[in-house]
Design a protein around this motif. Structure first.
Motif, PDB file in Angstrom:
ATOM      1  N   HIS A  64      59.625  55.290  91.539  1.00  0.00           N
ATOM      2  CA  HIS A  64      58.292  55.435  91.228  1.00  0.00           C
ATOM      3  C   HIS A  64      57.313  54.599  90.991  1.00  0.00           C
ATOM      4  O   HIS A  64      57.404  54.255  90.332  1.00  0.00           O
ATOM      5  N   LYS A 124      54.819  65.398  95.176  1.00  0.00           N
ATOM      6  CA  LYS A 124      54.305  65.151  94.019  1.00  0.00           C
ATOM      7  C   LYS A 124      53.151  66.218  92.611  1.00  0.00           C
ATOM      8  O   LYS A 124      52.182  66.423  93.342  1.00  0.00           O
ATOM      9  N   TYR A 139      50.486  66.554  89.869  1.00  0.00           N
ATOM     10  CA  TYR A 139      48.970  65.995  88.837  1.00  0.00           C
ATOM     11  C   TYR A 139      48.850  66.898  88.347  1.00  0.00           C
ATOM     12  O   TYR A 139      48.286  68.054  89.562  1.00  0.00           O
ATOM     13  N   THR A 150      45.937  62.308  84.387  1.00  0.00           N
ATOM     14  CA  THR A 150      45.888  60.987  84.976  1.00  0.00           C
ATOM     15  C   THR A 150      45.368  60.415  85.980  1.00  0.00           C
ATOM     16  O   THR A 150      44.671  60.971  86.774  1.00  0.00           O
ATOM     17  N   HIS A 204      54.838  64.453  87.426  1.00  0.00           N
ATOM     18  CA  HIS A 204      53.763  63.527  85.340  1.00  0.00           C
ATOM     19  C   HIS A 204      53.376  65.361  84.844  1.00  0.00           C
ATOM     20  O   HIS A 204      52.181  65.763  84.971  1.00  0.00           O
ATOM     21  N   HIS A 262      58.501  59.521  84.340  1.00  0.00           N
ATOM     22  CA  HIS A 262      58.368  58.342  83.140  1.00  0.00           C
ATOM     23  C   HIS A 262      58.414  59.332  81.841  1.00  0.00           C
ATOM     24  O   HIS A 262      57.302  59.540  81.233  1.00  0.00           O
ATOM     25  N   LEU A 310      49.499  56.232  81.165  1.00  0.00           N
ATOM     26  CA  LEU A 310      50.329  57.774  80.402  1.00  0.00           C
ATOM     27  C   LEU A 310      51.360  57.707  81.823  1.00  0.00           C
ATOM     28  O   LEU A 310      51.867  57.377  82.441  1.00  0.00           O
TER      29      LEU A 310
HETATM   30 ZN   LIG Z   1      52.121  59.886  86.375  1.00  0.00          ZN
END
Ligand SMILES: [Zn+2]
Ligand SMILES: NC(=O)N[C@@H](CC(=O)O)C(=O)O
Ligand SMILES: [Zn+2]
Length: 345
Positions: free
Chosen positions: A13, A99, A101, A106, A136, A174, A219
């Motif tokens: 990442h 990905k 989001y 963020t 995320h 994360h 974040l």
């Molecule tokens: Zn993120």
């Protein structure tokens, strides 16, 4: 132990940005990592295979001479991503993942997903092709406290997503809470998580006690100590479901040290040393190699790197700042601090 040699790690990442900023930071990652999953949250976002392939070429062109660093590309999922784009991405061999989001969660997430059920066709194609969805994992509802956004995301989004697509490979990116660590540990083995070095080393006191420290603002936001402890336990457990993802997220010094500072910690220059510090704290340095170098490629179905890196026990001090785009500076996380482990060149 005074030296530790391990298979060269990968970063699952990483934010490299673009243009001059990318050229300023890519060398730091290329020095340490064999490969990295490159985040697509550029302006405008990387939503097509064509854009991902052009971005990859720009990264390769910015690498230091002789570098073997391999950027693994991702697509930015939107409400309108067609299943055909996922097929194209998979067929290209250059795009490793997509990905998610949540819109507004963020940095550069304005084009993100407003309602994940709109993406069911694209996600079904990913499940069919074994393309991982990188998440995320924070809800964005104004009434949900920022410290609760990850835990609420598990119930409201992650569980329903996996109910609809039980075979989908998912990386909970994360992770910052005991809730997420427990969720991943208990989930089937198509679900994994990345953990940053800063979430292993710091809690919210580091960011807020004795003055507000904007370089610790990222974040998902740093949480309480008990969450840090849970993450450290997960990372050092030897479970292959947790692996290295720095989330190194460069922002110019002036954009961090601001009345409305950007979220993101720039950890690439000392990534491995920061992870080694955390693993040493837990008395688990012998588990670093699995976490940093084996479990990520295993999850993605890729080979381990063939070469090695060596960390030596040697004090060194992180620079106060480094050059960045447009004659700006960038402050690495831990600037001015002395670390006990150093990557040997
Ligand atoms: Zn993120
Ligand atoms: N982690 C961050 O605080 N910031 C990241 C975006 C992200 O990974 O959420 C960035 O792109 O700056
Ligand atoms: Zn990130």
């Amino acid at each position: 132990m005074n030296a530790l040699t391990l298979t060269r790690p990968d970063d699952w990442h990483l934010h490299l940005r673009d243009g001059e900023a990318m050229a300023a930071v890519v060398g730091a990652s290329a020095r340490q990592m064999g490969r990295a999953i490159i985040m697509p949250n550029l302006k405008p976002p990387v939503t097509t295979t064509k854009q991902a392939s052009a971005y990859r070429e720009r990264i390769l062109a910015a690498l230091p001479a002789g570098s073997a660093f391999e950027p693994l590309m991702t697509l930015y999922l939107t409400d309108n991503t067609p299943a055909e784009e996922v097929e194209r991405a998979h067929a290209s061999g250059l795009v490793q993942a997509v990905k998610l989001y949540p819109a507004g969660a963020t940095t550069n997430s304005a084009s993100g997903v407003t309602d994940l059920t709109l993406c069911d066709a694209a996600i079904a194609a990913m499940a069919r092709r074994g393309v991982p969805l990188l998440v995320h994992g924070e809800v964005t509802d104004a009434e949900i406290d920022i410290f609760d956004r990850e835990a609420v995301f598990i119930e409201r989004v992650m569980k329903p997503l996996l109910d609809r697509h039980p075979d989908l490979k998912v990386v909970f990116e994360h992770i910052t809470t005991a809730d997420a660590a427990e969720f991943v540990a208990a989930a089937p083995d198509n679900v994994a998580a990345t953990i940053t070095a800063h979430h292993l080393l710091f809690n919210r006191n580091h960011m807020l006690v004795g003055g507000i420290r904007p370089h610790y603002y990222c974040l998902p936001i740093l949480k309480r100590e008990r969450h840090r402890q849970a993450l450290l336990e997960a990372a050092t457990s030897g479970s292959p479901r947790f692996f290295l993802g720095t989330d190194s997220a460069p922002h110019a010094q002036g954009d961090k040290e601001s009345a409305c500072g950007c979220a993101g910690a720039f950890t690439a220059p000392a990534a491995l040393e920061l992870y080694a510090t955390a693993f040493a704290q837990a008395g688990a340095l012998e588990r670093l190699e699995g976490f940093a170098s084996h479990f990520g490629p295993d999850f993605y179905g890729l080979a381990h790197n063939a070469d090695t890196v060596t960390l030596v026990r040697e004090d060194w001090t992180l620079p106060q700042s480094l050059p960045y785009a447009d004659d700006q500076r960038i402050v690495p996380l831990g600037a001015g601090e002395t670390l006990e482990w150093k990557l040997r060149d």
